[in-house]
Scaffold this active site. Sequence first.
Site, short mmCIF file in Angstrom:
data_model
loop_
_atom_site.label_atom_id
_atom_site.label_comp_id
_atom_site.label_asym_id
_atom_site.label_seq_id
_atom_site.Cartn_x
_atom_site.Cartn_y
_atom_site.Cartn_z
N ARG A 62 26.57 44.14 37.98
CA ARG A 62 26.27 43.13 39.01
C ARG A 62 25.97 41.77 38.40
O ARG A 62 25.97 40.77 39.11
CB ARG A 62 25.06 43.59 39.84
CG ARG A 62 25.36 44.80 40.71
CD ARG A 62 24.09 45.44 41.20
NE ARG A 62 23.38 44.63 42.17
CZ ARG A 62 23.44 44.81 43.48
NH1 ARG A 62 24.21 45.76 43.97
NH2 ARG A 62 22.77 44.07 44.29
N ASN A 90 15.08 41.81 45.24
CA ASN A 90 16.39 41.14 45.25
C ASN A 90 16.40 40.20 46.44
O ASN A 90 15.93 40.58 47.52
CB ASN A 90 17.54 42.13 45.47
CG ASN A 90 17.75 43.05 44.30
OD1 ASN A 90 17.08 42.91 43.29
ND2 ASN A 90 18.66 43.99 44.46
N GLY A 91 16.97 39.02 46.28
CA GLY A 91 17.05 38.09 47.41
C GLY A 91 16.24 36.84 47.14
O GLY A 91 15.87 36.55 45.99
N CYS A 116 20.79 40.54 41.19
CA CYS A 116 19.69 41.45 40.86
C CYS A 116 19.98 42.87 41.29
O CYS A 116 20.73 43.11 42.23
CB CYS A 116 18.42 41.00 41.57
SG CYS A 116 17.98 39.30 41.26
N GLU A 134 37.17 32.78 35.04
CA GLU A 134 36.01 33.67 35.07
C GLU A 134 35.74 34.34 33.73
O GLU A 134 34.61 34.43 33.31
CB GLU A 134 36.26 34.81 36.08
CG GLU A 134 35.94 34.50 37.49
CD GLU A 134 36.06 35.74 38.36
OE1 GLU A 134 37.17 36.30 38.46
OE2 GLU A 134 35.05 36.17 38.92
N LYS A 189 40.95 34.14 37.68
CA LYS A 189 40.72 35.18 36.67
C LYS A 189 40.56 34.56 35.29
O LYS A 189 39.66 34.94 34.54
CB LYS A 189 41.88 36.19 36.62
CG LYS A 189 42.04 37.13 37.79
CD LYS A 189 41.02 38.24 37.86
CE LYS A 189 39.83 37.80 38.65
NZ LYS A 189 39.82 38.04 40.06
N HIS A 195 53.00 15.13 43.02
CA HIS A 195 52.06 14.26 43.75
C HIS A 195 50.78 14.04 42.97
O HIS A 195 49.77 13.64 43.54
CB HIS A 195 51.78 14.85 45.13
CG HIS A 195 53.02 14.97 45.96
ND1 HIS A 195 53.68 13.88 46.48
CD2 HIS A 195 53.76 16.05 46.31
CE1 HIS A 195 54.76 14.28 47.13
NE2 HIS A 195 54.83 15.59 47.05
N GLU A 202 44.56 32.85 42.40
CA GLU A 202 43.84 34.03 41.91
C GLU A 202 44.02 34.16 40.39
O GLU A 202 43.07 34.49 39.67
CB GLU A 202 44.34 35.28 42.66
CG GLU A 202 43.76 36.60 42.21
CD GLU A 202 42.25 36.71 42.31
OE1 GLU A 202 41.60 35.85 42.92
OE2 GLU A 202 41.70 37.67 41.73
N LYS A 223 28.47 40.32 40.11
CA LYS A 223 29.50 41.08 40.84
C LYS A 223 29.36 40.90 42.33
O LYS A 223 30.33 40.72 43.05
CB LYS A 223 29.40 42.55 40.46
CG LYS A 223 30.42 43.45 41.15
CD LYS A 223 31.82 43.10 40.69
CE LYS A 223 32.89 43.89 41.41
NZ LYS A 223 34.21 43.27 41.23
N TRP A 245 18.72 38.32 38.09
CA TRP A 245 19.68 37.24 37.94
C TRP A 245 18.95 36.00 38.42
O TRP A 245 18.62 35.90 39.61
CB TRP A 245 20.91 37.53 38.79
CG TRP A 245 22.06 36.61 38.58
CD1 TRP A 245 22.89 36.57 37.50
CD2 TRP A 245 22.55 35.62 39.49
NE1 TRP A 245 23.85 35.61 37.68
CE2 TRP A 245 23.67 35.01 38.89
CE3 TRP A 245 22.15 35.19 40.75
CZ2 TRP A 245 24.39 34.00 39.50
CZ3 TRP A 245 22.88 34.18 41.36
CH2 TRP A 245 23.98 33.59 40.74
#
Length: 612
Positions: free
Chosen positions: A27, A100-101, A2, A492, A489, A508, A485, A607, A75
């Site tokens: 965000r 927000n929160g 948010c 995402e 990417k 394995h 990483e 974000k 959000w």
Amino acid sequence: MCGIVAAVAQRNVQNILLEGLKRLEYRGYDSAGMAVRSPEGELVRQRAVGKVAALEARLEGSALPGLSGIAHTRWATHGRPSEPNAHPHQSRDRLAVVHNGIIENHEQLRRELTDQGYVFESETDTEVIAHLLERESRRDGDLLSAFQRVVAGLDGAYALGVMAVDEPDVVVGARKGSPLVVGVGIGEAFLASDPLALLPVTDRFIYLREGDVVRLSANGRIEIFDAEGTAVEREVQTFEHGDGAASKGEYRHFMLKEIHEQPAVIAAALEGRLGDRSVLVESFGPDAERLFQQVRQIHIVACGTSYHAGMVARYWLERYTGIPVQVEVASEYRYRQVVVPQGTLFVTLSQSGETADTLAALRFAMEQDNYLGSLGICNVPGSSLVREADLSLMTQAGPEIGVASTKAFTTQLTALMLFALALGRVRGMDEDEQAEIVAALRTLPALCSQVLGLDEAIERLSMAFAEKHHALFLGRGAHFPIAQEGALKLKEISYIHAEAYPAGELKHGPLALVDSEMPVISVAPNDELLDKLKSNLQEVRARGGELYVFADENVGLNASEGIQVLHLPHVHEALAPILYTLPLQLLSYHVAVLKGTDVDQPRNLAKSVTVE
Ligand code: AGP
């Protein structure tokens, strides 16, 4: 996550709020809304599901003129994305709230308010705040004192912006566990969850502290009260980054722009921190040398990409300092019975400095006995992490807008290498070896530019992935976290399922997945594990797997049937994890563009994850 923007100005605030919301789009959010106090003295509101552009379209049809207002990008946490759930939330047309929160005691408050006759229009936790304020402001008419009483009864995390029909030109706000800054204008004042939102109207900010309550009123008056309700002065800071960061410039996406900024921001991360033959320990702060001498163990805690940076750092730190290092994701660490040997340094990494799990881990760590202190490696000056850690090291990447972290990661790695070398210096690392790596660090920005020159070749390579549903990434040693990483990417932004393995682990289990439909991507720098990696790649080829390898130009790995190879310039072994990240970023980017996904704001992601 948010976003909040609010203003008390001497002009129509609608476009200030709208522009602020657009700047917070990075965000991640699913609906947007705005409320202003109209010239007729009424609260008027517009909300829309989807992008800020949808809200803008509504405002074109029905504008919201006024000198004070609050706005929000939501959000979804409590209740699906819908217009009734979008903020601002109102109570009896008298008060409007953006939040927000997460309010943890909202269910109990909702029951209490329902019994008192309040009617809820949304499924959100936030709406209780609007009704509580309405109830409290009836007890005595002052919005500020009602607000202070209400926030005192809220459990959980919040950044809030509130306005009331009875108090023209007033917005009140508060923060606890979620960021909120005050923008200081000329005869005007603003609130936002990120200073980026307000850069068109001011570059002067007050970063509110935990528990602070603020009242903005006419002529730019700003009053701040701490958690006890005592009036306090807080420092006004000038925002350091240029506003250019908030635009895409010549690039199609922020992510591509940020990938291409890496040579410049890595150079910025090194600036002022390198001596002739060694890292300047003093650049970590006046107390750093004394602290570093006492370190016997290191715990690194972070989330997502920042966690991967920590994983790479473990290889560097153990090699150059001989100090044992543990690396852990923050959401696990914070709920574990941690064992902290005497002399342990707590290191935390975060691009935003506002990630809820990472901040909670830092606070949890500082409550344990035995930690020597904390080092926060962060990209956002003034963020909660920077303020709360004992020492901080800024990564200097500049604002990162794309949800998929790119330049923040490579500057974190650069900062972590500086940290490993600084600690190594204090702990007797071989001076010639340090001098060699310092010299190599100076050439790193130019090498990164060379690798970015492979962009077109990587774009051609990406065509092989657009129709795939899965991919495997392999790496060894410090390149295993780079493979992780790379996989993150791809997941995402292209929504392709991707997994990373240490190449030696293939036989394995994961080898069972390999066939012609499973592309396998690997990084092959010229290091001591190269021969082992080559054997692992043969194992893939023998099962018909298609290989895509980014390899050092000197290692004799060349394209052949089923193996595509792109050569990277030779780089010092220690710095290869930084350089080999770049082609993996470009690969994901081009695959995502081919698939037509929302590259900068991928679905379901935010974000800055400011809730648990
Ligand atoms: C990176 O591409 C991700 N979007 C995500 O994993 C991110 O790194 C994580 O949420 C941690 O964020 P931070 O660095 O701001 O703490």
